[in-house]
Write an enzyme that holds these catalytic residues in place. Structure first.
Site, PDB file in Angstrom:
ATOM      1  N   GLY A  32       0.824  -1.201   0.000  1.00  0.00           N
ATOM      2  CA  GLY A  32       0.000   0.000   0.000  1.00  0.00           C
ATOM      3  C   GLY A  32       0.859   1.253   0.000  1.00  0.00           C
ATOM      4  O   GLY A  32       2.011   1.216  -0.438  1.00  0.00           O
ATOM      5  N   GLY A  37       5.280   5.059  -8.722  1.00  0.00           N
ATOM      6  CA  GLY A  37       6.092   3.867  -9.006  1.00  0.00           C
ATOM      7  C   GLY A  37       5.220   2.610  -9.058  1.00  0.00           C
ATOM      8  O   GLY A  37       5.300   1.818 -10.005  1.00  0.00           O
ATOM      9  N   HIS A  38       4.345   2.456  -8.056  1.00  0.00           N
ATOM     10  CA  HIS A  38       3.452   1.292  -8.059  1.00  0.00           C
ATOM     11  C   HIS A  38       2.501   1.337  -9.251  1.00  0.00           C
ATOM     12  O   HIS A  38       2.225   0.320  -9.878  1.00  0.00           O
ATOM     13  CB  HIS A  38       2.584   1.268  -6.790  1.00  0.00           C
ATOM     14  CG  HIS A  38       3.342   1.140  -5.512  1.00  0.00           C
ATOM     15  ND1 HIS A  38       3.504   2.178  -4.634  1.00  0.00           N
ATOM     16  CD2 HIS A  38       3.979   0.082  -4.954  1.00  0.00           C
ATOM     17  CE1 HIS A  38       4.191   1.768  -3.588  1.00  0.00           C
ATOM     18  NE2 HIS A  38       4.503   0.508  -3.759  1.00  0.00           N
TER      19      HIS A  38
END
Ligand code: PAF
Length: 279
Positions: A32, A37-38
């Site tokens: 989370g 980036g995620h």
């Protein structure tokens, strides 16, 4: 909004349904506190599979007692909104007992890349925790592909090794690090940095880039690396390591012409930053 499932039975039900339709499936494991980036990992995942699951689980087993488990940022609603924007198909946010049920007694522990004397030296429990949770996420999801950022380069190699060693039929895909315009690698922990520290933080990638340029130009490897570490210490970082390793095994380089990766970890105030680049 992508659907959020909390139980592995619901996860399996959805994946089975997709499989019946002939879809391939990728998983992007996260803790989370999602950032660009995620979201890049999620978007890239669609180049490798038809459906994309994002898991969100702050894994207690990879934090040492003195580390930031309690203050690690958590914001499922905000994360879900971001994932809607990236068009993720499903969020798997398991309750802790879906991962570590009562009496849980198994640890996945590697040697090889997990004992390279890098992150493992400073965070001895870290890769056992990562390998254990990631093995579970791979098995629970039954995904065909798993997408990991190169920012955590040692983690990427550890997870790839673990999947191969345990015959988990999943391909581990590495995605290049996403950076802010000034070069800082995106990380959930960047939000701990003060304004001044945020300004100083780019010294790590600058030091790595300069070292890589010098090595490519023929400078002696170890002397170049030591100079990079010294420059960071002088700027007020507390350096855990700056090192050049074989890019595939993380072993200390033995011969000219090996594929090289430069890796660094350093504290800036209370925040530990890591980064790495290809040479
Ligand atoms: O990189 C991370 O966020 C974590 O180490 C991972 C891979 C999600 C395992 O908890």
């Amino acid at each position: 909004m992508p659907e959020i499932v909390r139980d592995r039975s619901d996860l399996r039900f959805t994946v089975a349904h997709w499989r019946k339709e002939g879809a391939t499936v990728a998983i992007v494991p996260t803790m989370g506190a999602l950032h660009e980036g995620h979201l890049t990992l999620v978007r890239q995942a669609f180049n490798h599979a038809d459906k994309v699951i994002v898991s969100i689980f702050v894994n207690p087993k990879q934090f040492a007692p003195a580390e930031d488990l309690a203050r690690y940022p958590r914001n499922l609603e905000g994360d879900a909104e971001l994932l809607a924007g990236a068009e993720a198909d499903l969020i798997y946010a398991p309750h802790e007992d879906e991962i570590y049920g009562e009496g849980f007694a198994t640890i996945v522990s590697l040697s090889g890349p997990a004992k390279a004397g890098l992150e493992d030296k400073f965070r001895p429990q870290f890769f056992d925790g990562v390998a254990t949770v990631v093995a579970k996420l791979f098995i629970q999801s039954g995904a065909d592909k798993a997408i990991f950022g190169e920012k955590d380069y040692q983690q990427l190699l550890v997870v790839r090794r673990m999947a191969r060693d345990l015959d988990i039929p999943i391909e581990v895909v590495g995605i290049p690090t996403v950076r802010d315009a000034d070069g800082l690698a995106l990380s959930s922990r960047n939000q701990y940095l003060s304004k001044h520290e945020r300004h100083q933080s780019t010294a790590i990638i600058r030091a790595l880039r300069q070292a890589a340029e010098k090595i490519i130009a023929g400078a002696e490897l170890q002397a170049t690396i030591r100079a990079a570490a010294r420059s960071l210490n002088t700027l007020g970082f507390k350096v855990d390591y700056v090192t050049a390793r074989n890019a595939e095994t993380l072993a200390v380089p033995q011969s000219p012409g090996e594929p090289l990766r430069l890796l660094a970890a350093a504290w800036l105030g209370k925040t530990r930053l890591i980064d790495n680049i290809e040479v």
